[in-house]
Design a protein around this motif. Structure first.
Motif, PDB file in Angstrom:
ATOM      1  N   ASN A 114     -34.507  20.558   8.666  1.00  0.00           N
ATOM      2  CA  ASN A 114     -34.185  19.270   8.072  1.00  0.00           C
ATOM      3  C   ASN A 114     -35.479  18.569   7.734  1.00  0.00           C
ATOM      4  OD1 ASN A 114     -34.656  16.812  10.128  1.00  0.00           O
ATOM      5  ND2 ASN A 114     -33.948  18.594  11.311  1.00  0.00           N
ATOM      6  N   TRP A 115     -35.474  17.816   6.681  1.00  0.00           N
ATOM      7  CA  TRP A 115     -36.658  17.053   6.305  1.00  0.00           C
ATOM      8  C   TRP A 115     -36.259  15.621   5.981  1.00  0.00           C
ATOM      9  CZ3 TRP A 115     -36.901  15.015   1.347  1.00  0.00           C
ATOM     10  CH2 TRP A 115     -36.074  15.612   0.372  1.00  0.00           C
ATOM     11  N   LEU A 116     -37.197  14.733   6.184  1.00  0.00           N
ATOM     12  CA  LEU A 116     -36.931  13.302   6.074  1.00  0.00           C
ATOM     13  C   LEU A 116     -38.095  12.608   5.396  1.00  0.00           C
ATOM     14  CD1 LEU A 116     -35.474  10.596   6.922  1.00  0.00           C
ATOM     15  CD2 LEU A 116     -36.706  10.769   9.091  1.00  0.00           C
ATOM     16  N   THR A 117     -37.783  11.788   4.414  1.00  0.00           N
ATOM     17  CA  THR A 117     -38.799  10.933   3.802  1.00  0.00           C
ATOM     18  C   THR A 117     -38.336   9.482   3.896  1.00  0.00           C
ATOM     19  OG1 THR A 117     -40.049  10.434   1.780  1.00  0.00           O
ATOM     20  CG2 THR A 117     -37.798  11.255   1.496  1.00  0.00           C
ATOM     21  N   GLU A 118     -39.240   8.611   4.289  1.00  0.00           N
ATOM     22  CA  GLU A 118     -38.927   7.189   4.452  1.00  0.00           C
ATOM     23  C   GLU A 118     -40.034   6.343   3.826  1.00  0.00           C
ATOM     24  OE1 GLU A 118     -36.308   6.906   8.477  1.00  0.00           O
ATOM     25  OE2 GLU A 118     -38.479   6.965   8.765  1.00  0.00           O
ATOM     26  N   ASN A 119     -39.624   5.262   3.184  1.00  0.00           N
ATOM     27  CA  ASN A 119     -40.570   4.325   2.577  1.00  0.00           C
ATOM     28  C   ASN A 119     -40.118   2.916   2.926  1.00  0.00           C
ATOM     29  OD1 ASN A 119     -42.258   6.177   0.587  1.00  0.00           O
ATOM     30  ND2 ASN A 119     -40.103   6.773   0.369  1.00  0.00           N
ATOM     31  N   THR A 120     -40.963   2.185   3.632  1.00  0.00           N
ATOM     32  CA  THR A 120     -40.603   0.842   4.080  1.00  0.00           C
ATOM     33  C   THR A 120     -41.701  -0.159   3.748  1.00  0.00           C
ATOM     34  OG1 THR A 120     -41.508   1.252   6.287  1.00  0.00           O
ATOM     35  CG2 THR A 120     -39.161   1.704   5.960  1.00  0.00           C
ATOM     36  N   LEU A 121     -41.268  -1.381   3.495  1.00  0.00           N
ATOM     37  CA  LEU A 121     -42.165  -2.522   3.348  1.00  0.00           C
ATOM     38  C   LEU A 121     -41.944  -3.448   4.535  1.00  0.00           C
ATOM     39  CD1 LEU A 121     -41.914  -3.487  -0.433  1.00  0.00           C
ATOM     40  CD2 LEU A 121     -44.010  -2.837   0.774  1.00  0.00           C
ATOM     41  N   THR A 122     -43.031  -3.883   5.170  1.00  0.00           N
ATOM     42  CA  THR A 122     -42.946  -4.798   6.302  1.00  0.00           C
ATOM     43  C   THR A 122     -43.778  -6.036   6.008  1.00  0.00           C
ATOM     44  OG1 THR A 122     -42.685  -2.968   7.852  1.00  0.00           O
ATOM     45  CG2 THR A 122     -43.307  -5.087   8.769  1.00  0.00           C
ATOM     46  N   TYR A 123     -43.147  -7.197   6.167  1.00  0.00           N
ATOM     47  CA  TYR A 123     -43.862  -8.461   5.947  1.00  0.00           C
ATOM     48  C   TYR A 123     -43.826  -9.254   7.243  1.00  0.00           C
ATOM     49  CZ  TYR A 123     -45.214 -12.957   3.936  1.00  0.00           C
ATOM     50  OH  TYR A 123     -45.865 -14.137   3.654  1.00  0.00           O
ATOM     51  N   ASP A 124     -44.994  -9.658   7.723  1.00  0.00           N
ATOM     52  CA  ASP A 124     -45.127 -10.378   8.987  1.00  0.00           C
ATOM     53  C   ASP A 124     -45.977 -11.616   8.744  1.00  0.00           C
ATOM     54  OD1 ASP A 124     -45.170 -11.077  11.653  1.00  0.00           O
ATOM     55  OD2 ASP A 124     -45.423  -9.018  12.333  1.00  0.00           O
ATOM     56  N   LYS A 125     -45.402 -12.803   8.980  1.00  0.00           N
ATOM     57  CA  LYS A 125     -46.119 -14.031   8.654  1.00  0.00           C
ATOM     58  C   LYS A 125     -45.686 -15.160   9.577  1.00  0.00           C
ATOM     59  CE  LYS A 125     -48.787 -16.510   5.836  1.00  0.00           C
ATOM     60  NZ  LYS A 125     -50.239 -16.246   5.651  1.00  0.00           N
ATOM     61  N   VAL A 126     -46.661 -15.984   9.993  1.00  0.00           N
ATOM     62  CA  VAL A 126     -46.403 -17.192  10.766  1.00  0.00           C
ATOM     63  C   VAL A 126     -46.780 -18.385   9.914  1.00  0.00           C
ATOM     64  CG1 VAL A 126     -46.952 -18.496  12.847  1.00  0.00           C
ATOM     65  CG2 VAL A 126     -46.831 -15.996  12.948  1.00  0.00           C
ATOM     66  N   PHE A 127     -45.863 -19.356   9.801  1.00  0.00           N
ATOM     67  CA  PHE A 127     -46.088 -20.543   8.981  1.00  0.00           C
ATOM     68  C   PHE A 127     -46.203 -21.770   9.880  1.00  0.00           C
ATOM     69  CE2 PHE A 127     -43.622 -17.509   6.558  1.00  0.00           C
ATOM     70  CZ  PHE A 127     -44.328 -17.427   5.364  1.00  0.00           C
ATOM     71  N   ASN A 128     -47.350 -22.419   9.819  1.00  0.00           N
ATOM     72  CA  ASN A 128     -47.563 -23.699  10.513  1.00  0.00           C
ATOM     73  C   ASN A 128     -47.282 -23.618  12.010  1.00  0.00           C
ATOM     74  OD1 ASN A 128     -48.177 -24.925   8.026  1.00  0.00           O
ATOM     75  ND2 ASN A 128     -45.985 -25.293   7.645  1.00  0.00           N
ATOM     76  N   ARG A 129     -47.464 -22.448  12.595  1.00  0.00           N
ATOM     77  CA  ARG A 129     -47.232 -22.235  14.028  1.00  0.00           C
ATOM     78  C   ARG A 129     -45.814 -22.563  14.463  1.00  0.00           C
ATOM     79  NH1 ARG A 129     -52.707 -24.631  16.981  1.00  0.00           N
ATOM     80  NH2 ARG A 129     -54.220 -23.373  15.777  1.00  0.00           N
ATOM     81  N   THR A 130     -44.924 -22.727  13.502  1.00  0.00           N
ATOM     82  CA  THR A 130     -43.543 -23.113  13.794  1.00  0.00           C
ATOM     83  C   THR A 130     -42.562 -22.027  13.395  1.00  0.00           C
ATOM     84  OG1 THR A 130     -44.094 -25.439  13.478  1.00  0.00           O
ATOM     85  CG2 THR A 130     -41.752 -24.850  13.387  1.00  0.00           C
ATOM     86  N   HIS A 131     -42.768 -21.462  12.227  1.00  0.00           N
ATOM     87  CA  HIS A 131     -41.859 -20.472  11.685  1.00  0.00           C
ATOM     88  C   HIS A 131     -42.550 -19.111  11.675  1.00  0.00           C
ATOM     89  CE1 HIS A 131     -39.474 -23.886  10.208  1.00  0.00           C
ATOM     90  NE2 HIS A 131     -40.622 -24.396   9.790  1.00  0.00           N
ATOM     91  N   SER A 132     -41.833 -18.109  12.129  1.00  0.00           N
ATOM     92  CA  SER A 132     -42.360 -16.750  12.111  1.00  0.00           C
ATOM     93  C   SER A 132     -41.316 -15.831  11.484  1.00  0.00           C
ATOM     94  CB  SER A 132     -42.680 -16.274  13.532  1.00  0.00           C
ATOM     95  OG  SER A 132     -43.070 -14.928  13.523  1.00  0.00           O
ATOM     96  N   ILE A 133     -41.779 -15.026  10.543  1.00  0.00           N
ATOM     97  CA  ILE A 133     -40.877 -14.102   9.848  1.00  0.00           C
ATOM     98  C   ILE A 133     -41.429 -12.688   9.948  1.00  0.00           C
ATOM     99  CG2 ILE A 133     -40.013 -13.374   7.578  1.00  0.00           C
ATOM    100  CD1 ILE A 133     -39.800 -16.265   6.790  1.00  0.00           C
ATOM    101  N   ASN A 134     -40.530 -11.780  10.295  1.00  0.00           N
ATOM    102  CA  ASN A 134     -40.839 -10.355  10.227  1.00  0.00           C
ATOM    103  C   ASN A 134     -39.690  -9.696   9.478  1.00  0.00           C
ATOM    104  OD1 ASN A 134     -40.295  -7.460  11.513  1.00  0.00           O
ATOM    105  ND2 ASN A 134     -42.497  -7.857  11.595  1.00  0.00           N
ATOM    106  N   ALA A 135     -40.008  -9.110   8.332  1.00  0.00           N
ATOM    107  CA  ALA A 135     -38.980  -8.516   7.484  1.00  0.00           C
ATOM    108  C   ALA A 135     -39.330  -7.067   7.171  1.00  0.00           C
ATOM    109  CB  ALA A 135     -38.822  -9.314   6.190  1.00  0.00           C
ATOM    110  N   VAL A 136     -38.306  -6.219   7.198  1.00  0.00           N
ATOM    111  CA  VAL A 136     -38.465  -4.805   6.880  1.00  0.00           C
ATOM    112  C   VAL A 136     -37.412  -4.424   5.853  1.00  0.00           C
ATOM    113  CG1 VAL A 136     -38.378  -2.445   7.767  1.00  0.00           C
ATOM    114  CG2 VAL A 136     -39.322  -4.263   9.186  1.00  0.00           C
ATOM    115  N   ALA A 137     -37.821  -3.691   4.819  1.00  0.00           N
ATOM    116  CA  ALA A 137     -36.890  -3.155   3.828  1.00  0.00           C
ATOM    117  C   ALA A 137     -37.351  -1.758   3.462  1.00  0.00           C
ATOM    118  CB  ALA A 137     -36.837  -4.041   2.590  1.00  0.00           C
ATOM    119  N   GLY A 138     -36.379  -0.860   3.244  1.00  0.00           N
ATOM    120  CA  GLY A 138     -36.804   0.499   2.947  1.00  0.00           C
ATOM    121  C   GLY A 138     -35.698   1.377   2.416  1.00  0.00           C
ATOM    122  N   VAL A 139     -36.095   2.587   2.008  1.00  0.00           N
ATOM    123  CA  VAL A 139     -35.178   3.618   1.555  1.00  0.00           C
ATOM    124  C   VAL A 139     -35.533   4.908   2.290  1.00  0.00           C
ATOM    125  CG1 VAL A 139     -34.777   2.607  -0.711  1.00  0.00           C
ATOM    126  CG2 VAL A 139     -36.663   4.194  -0.407  1.00  0.00           C
TER     127      VAL A 139
END
Length: 1022
Positions: free
Chosen positions: A494-519
């Motif tokens: 079996n073989w597997l290929t994965e491609n993901t984008l990860t975004y990690d950001k803290v805004f004003n020390r109040t809001h933190s976002i970590n997002a992942v999207a992929g195929v």
């Protein structure tokens, strides 16, 4: 062998050439590193920031290295489990003193989740981490064994202890009826990895994802839970070598007490006198008195078996490149003669920083396995086996006759039974598996802008399997076909290929976002060939030439693919309000045209109460978090091509010539879809008293619908069954885990961990029927079709044993006549309850639920005590409220009349009115003709001292300045089991965890018995 030597030589050259600390320095810096208890810390990594210059502290915590004259100069001081410190040494003079502070455990650990990592305190789902540090010196035979007794809600059983056999793992109960309930394994990010040959020494962490919030990222493969496995990677700094070796002996954990020769001879005399027609007694009293104990066939079959393991690891690197190389050899002889297992693995992991924005990595392993299997009952015992034969064989009969040849008959006619000679079967017959596995997974990660990373990976697994079975014509089994040889080859990848984008950001020390999207895209292909030969012209060629008999050949190929889109958003507000939203869409070739795509969303919320102002100043509470989640996952583990037409080859005669044609052999279902599980979870994580007591508790409720089920069809359709999505099942339960640091002093440390979980399973719907019989039983014991062990019934759990209720023994003909029963019974036969009161006994009206195969609760306890240089580790594991169908009782209480029996049968069987109300007459066959009965059901609850390990850390450098660490250890496994079960072991099932057996639970008909193991080992670090 030459190729292996060349490979090892090339790897050694590669290791030697990898980058290490530079020698271009101009100024010397030295110092000592202490922990918070002011004790020196050996093995701490000290690195010049931004360079590949580094070293490790010695056994007294001292370090020294040369640094460049350029300014500024920062030292990065780090050790696993401690907060990393940066020390400015630009103008430093004299010796430095650095104190590292321990990182609080459990709620602040970093854990591996799907397509990323997370701080445990930020998790919104139910994720459990397995602490491997305390058991790194404990022998482990399989990767799944690392989970046993350590994680609430995870039940790990080894129902068949044949060397090399797999463990069965259930996370939060059994979800499915006709498909697998095994979890998904993810190794170094590779989903669906085969862990069979994974070297446990290579594993650095295991994280178990249990609820839908954590597993929905894996969509149609997440319903049974996900086990994330991370293997060791290299570390920047000085090269290091570790060597670990242990060896020991294994013994059968328990023997069954059978009749000896004198007991058996008297029993046969009694049975002969009660036979119809009456047979003459074969043994005189003088002959019996001269017999002694006779042959103990279990002693002849069992042996003290050796086990050994050798592991060599290399690690190192610099700021840009890190590597890990390990070589492992594991050898286990079976406690049954003619069985063993050997495994060799080679792993190479590499991480390299190409630039400030680009890094690449490789995880790879090559393994080879050789398994010699004993012929024991892994299919319910319908074909017998060496262990069953050892129990049935007459103790009067010797292993060898007067000429030195094997004896193949159990005594004089007509008192003989044809079961063969178990010692001959083990020595003459052969069943050998060979496995070669290759795994590699490469990734590249590029930081496009600050906080945004693109990760692409490509990997594959290849497995070459061969099974050789040989039964010579001079063996009991082989004689039935005048010799038997079979070769099965299987190649799958079996073989597997994965491609993901990860975004990690803290805004004003109040809001933190970590997002992942992929195929992702994954493909499996399997090709097998089977060649079977009977009527061998010679026994000398084994399976090397299959042209020496009458052949029957076949082949098979199948392929399936899975394409997916995935996404996850983690949002953290004020470091106290945590939200997670996950979505995955899967398209599988296994399912019908009308249901190719499945969609699996989930959402979760967590509240870190400790961060609120009203709790921040409460010192007694170190951390407190409440969690809740809900989501959907799926199960796609069913055979390929059920949704489309399949054809089978048919051979027939046309015009006096044999020709081959094809015909359809299934009814396709274009609406076929995966099983869908929707789950709710609520829990909390609490740490008190400075993190010395950590408590995690969960409640879950999950419902699996669209169960994949074989539905009966009217015969007018031309087919008997069709796979459809019908019915539903529910699992709900509670889990509790408590970790404590009881004593934490300089030379005395003691920590414990306890977990307990209770799961309640219930069948909610079976389509158009209220119940269905299920569960295999031995056709050897229950001849005729339509016999089952249990029932699937709406409102009841899976695994409910179903049969007649035992109610004593018929004592006299007068009692039989007085009862008015219509049953054809005689004194000495067992009584089974007439539930509907019609004086008859029939399968429709007089059977009921008589036992439960699923446990009420499971638990585990670990204790880790350190006194000076000594460490004592204890693992206790148990299961409560579970029953076992002990089919052996039919065979060894009143089965074949002249087969050997349990020793208690000799004096506890019914021999006349008032003599026994529990055991039938020795010649009674009534029980066997009925099927499953309650007197075959036993309590299978147990408490087991699973592992006890004593370790001694050698005083360094007094012993040798060469080693950075050195320890000796001794381990005992399965030493004590507290149970009422009368069989070999309560952790048992004669049916393997494979297609067609998923509802055949807790049936004991002599599979490979459990073992006690005693080992001693040595672990060295250079």
């Amino acid at each position: 062998m030459i190729a292996i030597r060349k490979l090892c030589f090339l790897l050694f050259i590669l290791w030697s050439c990898l980058p290490y600390e530079s020698a271009a320095q101009q100024r010397r810096i030295s110092g000592k590193v202490f922990n918070s208890s002011n004790l020196p810390m050996p093995g701490v990594n000290v690195q010049v920031k931004g360079t590949n210059i580094g070293t490790f502290t010695d056994t007294k915590g001292f370090f020294a290295l040369n640094v460049p004259e350029t300014k500024p100069v920062l030292l990065v001081v780090s050790s696993v489990g401690y907060t990393t410190q940066e020390v400015d040494v630009t103008n430093a003079t004299g010796d430095l003193t650095v104190t590292l502070v321990e990182v609080p455990t459990q709620l602040t650990d970093v854990v591996v989740v799907g397509y990323g990592t997370a701080r445990k305190k930020d998790l919104t789902g139910s994720v459990a981490s397995v602490g491997l540090q305390s058991v790194e010196k404990t022998p482990v035979f399989g990767t799944s064994q690392l989970l046993q007794g350590r994680v609430a809600g995870v039940q790990v059983t080894q129902t068949n202890s044949q060397p090399g056999s797999a463990f069965t793992v259930r996370i939060r109960g059994t979800n499915s009826i006709s498909t697998s309930s095994d979890p998904l394994y993810v190794v170094d990010g590779y989903a669906g990895a085969d862990i069979t040959a994974l070297n446990p020494n290579d594993i650095v962490s295991m994280d178990v994802l249990k609820d839908a919030s954590a597993t929905a990222i894996y969509g149609s493969r997440g319903a049974n839970g996900v086990v994330m496995i991370t293997t060791r990677r290299g570390a920047a700094g000085k090269k290091a070598i570790t060597f670990d070796a242990y060896t020991g002996v294994q013994q059968v954990a328990n023997k069954l007490e059978m009749m000896d020769a004198q007991q058996y001879a008297r029993f046969v005399n009694e049975a002969a006198a009660k036979s119809s027609p009456v047979l003459p007694q074969p043994y005189t009293e003088d002959q019996i008195n001269a017999m002694g104990k006779g042959t103990d066939w279990q002693d002849e079959l069992f042996r003290n078996a050796r086990i050994s393991n050798y592991n060599l690891g290399f690690t190192g690197g610099n700021a840009d490149s890190r590597y890990y190389l390990s070589m492992n050899y594991f050898s286990q002889d079976g406690i049954i003669i003619g069985s063993d297992y050997k495994r060799g693995t080679l792993r190479f992991n590499l991480d390299s920083k190409i630039s400030e924005k680009l890094r690449v990595g490789l995880s790879s392993q090559v393994s080879y396995e050789s398994q010699l299997q004993a012929n024991v009952n892994t299919t319910g015992g319908s074909a017998g086996g060496t262990l069953l034969d050892a129990l049935l064989s007459s103790p009067v009969t010797p292993v060898y006759d007067s000429t030195g040849a094997y004896t193949f008959r159990n005594g004089p006619q007509p008192y003989a039974i044809d079961v063969g000679n178990p010692v001959a079967a083990a020595n003459l017959n052969s069943d050998k598996n060979k496995n070669t596995r290759i795994f590699a997974n490469f990734f590249a990660e590029y930081e496009m802008i600050k906080g945004l990373k693109l990760r692409s990976s490509f990997g594959g697994e290849y497995r070459n399997f061969r099974n050789d079975v040989f039964r010579p014509s001079n063996s009991y089994l082989g004689a039935q076909t005048n010799g038997y040889a079979q070769v099965v080859t299987n190649n799958n990848y079996n073989w597997l290929t994965e491609n993901t984008l990860t975004y990690d950001k803290v805004f004003n020390r109040t809001h933190s976002i970590n997002a992942v999207a992929g195929v992702t895209y994954q493909e499996w292909k399997n090709a097998s060939v089977t060649s079977t030969v009977t009527g061998l012209s010679t026994n000398n060629l084994f399976t090397d030439n299959l042209a020496i008999g009458t052949a029957n050949n076949g082949s098979n190929t199948n392929k399936n693919v899975l394409a997916s889109f995935l996404g996850r958003l983690n949002y953290r507000l004020l470091d106290r309000y945590l939200f997670t939203f996950t979505f995955r869409a899967d398209a599988s070739s296994r399912f019908g045209e009308n249901n190719k795509w499945g969609y699996f969303p989930s959402g979760a919320f967590a509240w870190r109460v400790k961060e609120e102002n009203f709790l921040k100043e409460v010192d007694a509470i170190s951390d407190l978090k409440f969690r809740a989640s809900y989501g959907a996952t799926g199960n796609q583990e069913l055979p390929s091509y059920l949704s489309i037409k399949q054809y089978t080859a048919n051979s027939y005669v046309l015009n006096r010539t044999r020709v081959t044609g094809f015909s359809q052999n299934n009814l396709p279902n274009p609406d076929l879809s995966w099983e869908s599980t929707k789950a709710f979870d609520a829990g909390f994580d609490l740490a008190i008293l400075g993190n010395r007591v950590q408590i995690t508790a969960d409640y879950y409720d999950k419902k699996t619908t669209k169960l994949l089920f074989q539905v009966s069809l009217p015969t007018t359709s031309g087919f008997s069954t069709m796979t459809q999505n019908i019915g539903s099942v529910q699992n709900k339960g509670v889990e509790l885990g408590i970790n404590t640091i009881n004593i934490d002093k300089e030379k005395l440390k003691w920590s414990t961990s306890f977990n307990i979980s209770a799961n309640r399973n219930k069948v909610l719907d079976l389509g158009d029927v209220p119940y269905q019989f299920t569960g295999n039983v031995s056709s050897n014991l229950f001849p005729g079709g339509g016999r089952f062990s249990s029932i699937l019934q709406v409102g009841k759990p899976i695994g409910e044993f179903y049969g007649y209720v035992f109610d004593g023994i018929w004592q006299s003909q007068a009692d039989i006549t007085k009862s008015g029963t219509k049953q054809s019974v005689k004194p000495g036969d067992p009584i089974y309850r007439d539930l509907n009161g019609d004086s008859a006994l029939d399968a429709t009206n007089d059977r009921t639920i008589i036992g439960h195969a699923l446990p009420k609760f499971t638990y585990g306890f670990t204790s880790n005590l350190t006194v000076g240089r000594f460490n004592l580790f204890v693992l206790i594991q148990g299961v409560q409220g579970v029953d076992i169908l002990n089919e052996n009782k039919i065979e060894m209480e009143n089965g074949l009349v002249f087969a050997n029996k349990f020793a208690y049968v000799a004096d506890q069987s019914w021999r006349g009115e008032g003599t026994s109300n529990t055991l039938p007459s020795v010649v009674s066959t009534y029980r066997r003709n009925l099927g499953v009965t309650s007197d075959l059901i036993e309590n299978g609850s147990y408490l087991r001292f699973k592992t006890i390990t004593l370790t001694y850390d050698l005083p360094l450098p007094k012993v040798s300045p060469i080693f950075k660490s050195a320890s000796l250890y001794a381990t005992g496994q399965n030493l004590i089991t507290i149970t009422d079960y009368s069989g070999y072991d309560p952790e048992v099932n004669s049916y393997s965890n494979t297609q067609g057996n998923y509802t055949s639970l807790n049936v004991d008909y002599n599979p490979y018995p459990n073992i006690k193991t005693y080992t001693v080992g040595l672990r060295l670090g250079f």
